[in-house]
Design a protein around this motif. Structure first.
Motif, PDB file in Angstrom:
ATOM      1  N   CYS A   4       0.853  -1.191   0.000  1.00  0.00           N
ATOM      2  CA  CYS A   4       0.000   0.000   0.000  1.00  0.00           C
ATOM      3  C   CYS A   4       0.886   1.236   0.000  1.00  0.00           C
ATOM      4  O   CYS A   4       1.740   1.394   0.877  1.00  0.00           O
ATOM      5  N   GLY A  56      -7.378   4.697   4.389  1.00  0.00           N
ATOM      6  CA  GLY A  56      -8.310   4.479   3.290  1.00  0.00           C
ATOM      7  C   GLY A  56      -7.636   4.414   1.933  1.00  0.00           C
ATOM      8  O   GLY A  56      -8.227   3.923   0.952  1.00  0.00           O
ATOM      9  N   ALA A  59      -7.242   1.153  -0.472  1.00  0.00           N
ATOM     10  CA  ALA A  59      -8.214   0.642  -1.435  1.00  0.00           C
ATOM     11  C   ALA A  59      -7.548   0.404  -2.790  1.00  0.00           C
ATOM     12  O   ALA A  59      -6.774   1.240  -3.261  1.00  0.00           O
ATOM     13  N   SER A  60      -7.843  -0.725  -3.408  1.00  0.00           N
ATOM     14  CA  SER A  60      -7.164  -1.087  -4.657  1.00  0.00           C
ATOM     15  C   SER A  60      -7.407  -0.056  -5.749  1.00  0.00           C
ATOM     16  O   SER A  60      -6.521   0.217  -6.560  1.00  0.00           O
ATOM     17  N   TRP A  69      -9.293   8.349  -8.908  1.00  0.00           N
ATOM     18  CA  TRP A  69     -10.096   7.234  -8.402  1.00  0.00           C
ATOM     19  C   TRP A  69     -11.584   7.594  -8.365  1.00  0.00           C
ATOM     20  O   TRP A  69     -12.457   6.766  -8.615  1.00  0.00           O
ATOM     21  N   HIS A  73     -10.629   9.064  -0.052  1.00  0.00           N
ATOM     22  CA  HIS A  73     -10.013   8.030   0.786  1.00  0.00           C
ATOM     23  C   HIS A  73     -10.279   8.260   2.269  1.00  0.00           C
ATOM     24  O   HIS A  73     -10.331   7.307   3.057  1.00  0.00           O
ATOM     25  N   LEU A  76     -13.106   6.381   3.862  1.00  0.00           N
ATOM     26  CA  LEU A  76     -12.788   4.989   4.219  1.00  0.00           C
ATOM     27  C   LEU A  76     -11.899   4.908   5.460  1.00  0.00           C
ATOM     28  O   LEU A  76     -11.900   3.873   6.145  1.00  0.00           O
ATOM     29  N   LYS A 127     -16.487   0.720  -2.451  1.00  0.00           N
ATOM     30  CA  LYS A 127     -15.121   1.197  -2.217  1.00  0.00           C
ATOM     31  C   LYS A 127     -14.506   0.520  -0.999  1.00  0.00           C
ATOM     32  O   LYS A 127     -13.298   0.265  -0.953  1.00  0.00           O
ATOM     33  N   LEU A 128     -15.369   0.218  -0.012  1.00  0.00           N
ATOM     34  CA  LEU A 128     -14.882  -0.504   1.158  1.00  0.00           C
ATOM     35  C   LEU A 128     -14.410  -1.903   0.748  1.00  0.00           C
ATOM     36  O   LEU A 128     -13.405  -2.409   1.268  1.00  0.00           O
ATOM     37  N   GLU A 130     -13.020  -2.596  -2.031  1.00  0.00           N
ATOM     38  CA  GLU A 130     -11.680  -2.398  -2.603  1.00  0.00           C
ATOM     39  C   GLU A 130     -10.632  -2.273  -1.495  1.00  0.00           C
ATOM     40  O   GLU A 130      -9.499  -2.767  -1.629  1.00  0.00           O
ATOM     41  N   LEU A 131     -11.014  -1.617  -0.401  1.00  0.00           N
ATOM     42  CA  LEU A 131     -10.092  -1.494   0.730  1.00  0.00           C
ATOM     43  C   LEU A 131      -9.793  -2.857   1.339  1.00  0.00           C
ATOM     44  O   LEU A 131      -8.637  -3.185   1.655  1.00  0.00           O
TER      45      LEU A 131
END
Length: 740
Positions: A4, A56, A59-60, A69, A73, A76, A127-128, A130-131
């Motif tokens: 990350c 946050g 997230a991918s 994005w 962020h 998150l 989005k969560l 993705e996280l």
């Protein structure tokens, strides 16, 4: 396990950025001890806000698309706060700081997740998800490092860790109630105003400085030790010694040339918070004009040497740094952060904190525990002065201390300042003040309409020849200065200086004056000469003006004459132009000033008399001015009271309209400006900009147009008016025509 990153140019792992930000916060914690007194627990809560503020970003989608994005962020990051072992109040304070560390609550209110029955998954859920694709990184890389970071920040005697992820942490993130958090903010705003302000301020400061590659804030060395390299302590003047021993707010009155700047620095040295590494208080040296700010910055650099220690803040500061061959990009950015310990600035830069402009919480945090030095406070209009007084009242609550100093301060203004907060007063004795007497006043019947005859009548040529220095001709308006320039330009070597030149041409003129002063007979200037260059003229012929303004103009003549007890003649005309009544309001001050100077015609103007004379000049209008200042002070206080932490100031746009004038490129240079913009050389465009006051723009609006959009929602204004480097911008349309 996928990694990350928090930063991408260059790449930086999340935990590395967090540690850099923690380093910044720790350096502020070790320096800003007074914040714990104002808001107990602030540095513990700030630690966890910094720790979690960017989680946050794991997230991918963020890792792949970064700023493109399409989601925030920080939204998150906030739900992780529920895993902190704190009561609800503290968790909410940390959550709000994280949520608003980029955007205000106003900006975020429409995109925060809202749970409604019978509605399917939210964008937040997507989005969560993705996280949670990076859950391994959070559990195996980020989480295990937290105890070591806690020990580093708090010390090894730290109680058990406060952050713990429960087994069902993934499900709990999804259930976080943002609306309940916003409701808590509304219900508790007044009670928590201070800590919410400092929380956002500290997180912004830590995040911004870490992103800029810095890991600590700078401290100023002992000021007295630095000054002693310039002035032996045994050579200090009485008021300088008294200032160095004065604690608390201070009002200093002393003649021009006395050494008030040194007195102010010694006062700051006495009143500063400090730790074993140096002075921790931030020091703000406040002046009204850019030219005097630039000159003071250079003077401070002569004392402290390092441009990272001495900042400069005004609307053209980047160009000033660029022209000074300094690291303008880096320094311009750092000067707006809690990094540089001493800043020379306009009051408008400080007002942003109280009008809610920009990251106002960060500036307000920096102003806490600070030392403010207001020089030339008499120079402000009543509206600005009222705002400054309201600001001084607010600064009291932030444990700040203030010094006000001046050579020409009317009594009514002194009383206004002393009524705002407690000030100790220091004043030069009559005997000491009179040591700085260096001017003999001559009141001359006439106006600039007969300037040629007056030059002959007063024998100014002889004075110019004797001293090898030009005489100063001071006019109240640009148009009048231009007409005098036209009148004298054919027969004399003249230089014209006023506010309607481009930055580049103004620089050239000032450099010529400094380097080749003896090559001119006359320098014709407007009020800009009162505050700009450190030059000394042979004599002055000036239009009538308020006495304090005249004293400033006289100060450009025989500047060092007090050293030898030398007194030079200065000449004041009895008549100005019709424009003067718009420039100086109320005009009675000018009339009263002239009346008093008649009593000194042909006599020395002793420095000890100046404070009393200035007060008398304003006496006929002092009640009116007091009411006006109070009106603006009360109005400003209302605005300040309405500013909410973590929210955008309601009056931000109004603030810029009030204090930011316009800048325009003369039509003559339009092609050059366009070419520079095309080449991405925007900083060079500053050389072709002229400051335009609002009244001038409104009067000539049909002769202005927008050049082009710069790509940032901004534009360049073009003035289709005659311009040349000798005379400046004239009120004549570029295509020809009569003067308006």
């Amino acid at each position: 396990m996928k990694l990350c990153y928090a930063k991408f140019n260059p790449h930086q792992f999340l935990e590395c950025h967090i540690l850099d930000a923690i380093n910044v916060l720790k350096s502020i914690k070790n320096s800003f001890s007074w914040l714990e007194e104002i808001s107990p627990g602030i540095f513990e809560l700030s630690f966890y806000a910094v720790l979690l503020h960017d989680i946050g970003k794991c997230a991918s989608g963020f890792q792949k698309k970064k700023n493109n994005w399409g989601y925030r962020h920080e939204i998150l990051s906030v739900p992780f706060v529920q895993f902190l072992d704190f009561p609800e109040r503290e968790r909410n304070i940390i959550a709000l700081a994280i949520l608003t560390h980029h955007k205000t609550l106003d900006d975020l209110k429409d995109i925060l997740p809202v749970r409604v029955a019978d509605i399917g998954p939210l964008e937040f859920d997507e989005k969560l998800g993705e996280l949670l694709e990076r859950a391994d990184y959070i559990e195996k890389m980020f989480l295990p490092r937290i105890p070591n970071i806690e020990a580093y920040y708090f010390g090894t005697t730290r109680p058990p860790k406060k952050f713990n992820l429960p087994p069902e942490w993934r499900e709990q993130l999804r259930d976080f109630d943002f609306q309940k958090l916003i409701e808590w903010y509304g219900d508790n705003l007044e009670a928590e105003r201070a800590i919410l302000t400092f929380m956002r301020g500290l997180l912004n400061a830590s995040d911004h400085l870490a992103s800029a590659g810095e890991t600590e804030i700078l401290l100023l060395p002992d000021i007295a030790e630095r000054l002693e390299l310039k002035i032996p302590l045994e050579n200090l003047r009485p008021l300088q010694v008294a200032a160095s021993n004065s604690e608390g707010n201070l009002l200093l009155r002393a003649p021009t040339g006395y050494g008030k700047t040194e007195a102010a620095l010694l006062w700051a040295n006495r009143n500063a918070f400090r730790n074993r590494k140096g002075i921790t208080s931030r020091i703000f040296y406040v002046l009204p004009y850019k030219a005097s700010i630039n000159a003071m910055h250079q003077r401070m650099m002569g004392i402290f040497s390092d441009p990272s220690l001495v900042g400069v803040l005004h609307s053209s500061a980047s160009f000033y740094l660029y022209s000074s061959a300094l690291e303008y990009r880096r320094l311009s950015s750092l000067y707006h952060k809690i990094y540089t310990p001493l800043k020379v600035t306009t009051p408008f830069q400080l007002m942003k904190a109280f009008f809610g402009v920009g990251f106002h919480e960060m500036l307000k945090t920096e102003l806490s525990g600070s030392l403010l030095i207001f020089d030339e406070i008499h120079a402000y209009e009543p509206n600005v002065l009222g705002i400054i007084l309201a600001m001084l009242k607010e600064l009291e609550h932030l444990k700040a201390k203030t010094m006000v100093m001046t050579a020409t301060l009317p009594d009514f203004l002194e009383e206004l300042i002393k009524d705002t907060t407690n000030f100790r007063k220091l004043k030069a004795s009559p005997e000491e003040a009179d040591m700085f007497t260096r001017h003999r006043v001559n009141v001359v019947n006439g106006s600039m309409d007969s300037v040629r005859e007056l030059i002959d009548e007063l024998g100014l040529h002889r004075k110019i020849k004797e001293t090898s220095k030009p005489a100063l001709i001071a006019c109240n308006s640009v148009d009048r200065a231009m007409s005098v320039y036209d009148e004298l330009g054919e027969d004399y070597r003249v230089l014209l200086l006023h506010s309607r030149f481009t930055q580049g041409d103004r620089e050239t003129k000032e450099r010529l004056l400094l380097e080749k002063m003896s090559e001119y007979d006359f320098v014709i200037a407007t009020q800009v000469v009162e505050v700009s260059l450190d030059v000394s003229f042979s004599t002055i012929l000036t239009e009538p003006a308020p006495l304090d303004a005249l004293i400033q103009r006289f100060g450009r003549v025989n500047r060092q004459g007090w050293r030898e007890g030398k007194v030079e003649d200065v000449y004041v005309l009895t008549k100005g132009s019709e424009a003067d009544k718009k420039i100086y309001t109320p005009y009675e001050v000018v009339e009263e000033s002239l009346k008093m100077l008649q009593d000194f015609d042909g006599k020395e103007l002793r420095e000890s008399l100046i404070p009393e004379l200035v007060s008398r000049a304003y006496m006929p209008v002092s009640d009116k001015l007091v009411d006006e200042v109070r009106y603006y002070q009360n109005m400003a206080q209302e605005v300040f009271n309405n500013v909410k932490p973590m929210m955008e100031g309601e009056d931000e746009q109004k603030f810029y309209q009030m204090f930011n004038g316009l800048e325009a490129v003369p039509g003559t240079y339009q092609g050059i400006a366009s070419e520079l913009l095309d080449k991405k050389m925007g900083m060079e465009v500053y050389r072709y900009l002229i400051p335009i006051p609002w009244w001038f723009y409104k009067a000539e609006q049909e002769n202005f147009h927008r050049l082009s959009d710069t790509g940032y929602g901004k534009y360049i204004l073009v003035a289709e008016l005659e311009y040349n480097p000798d005379k400046g911008l004239q009120r004549v349309p570029l295509s020809g025509g009569e003067i308006l």
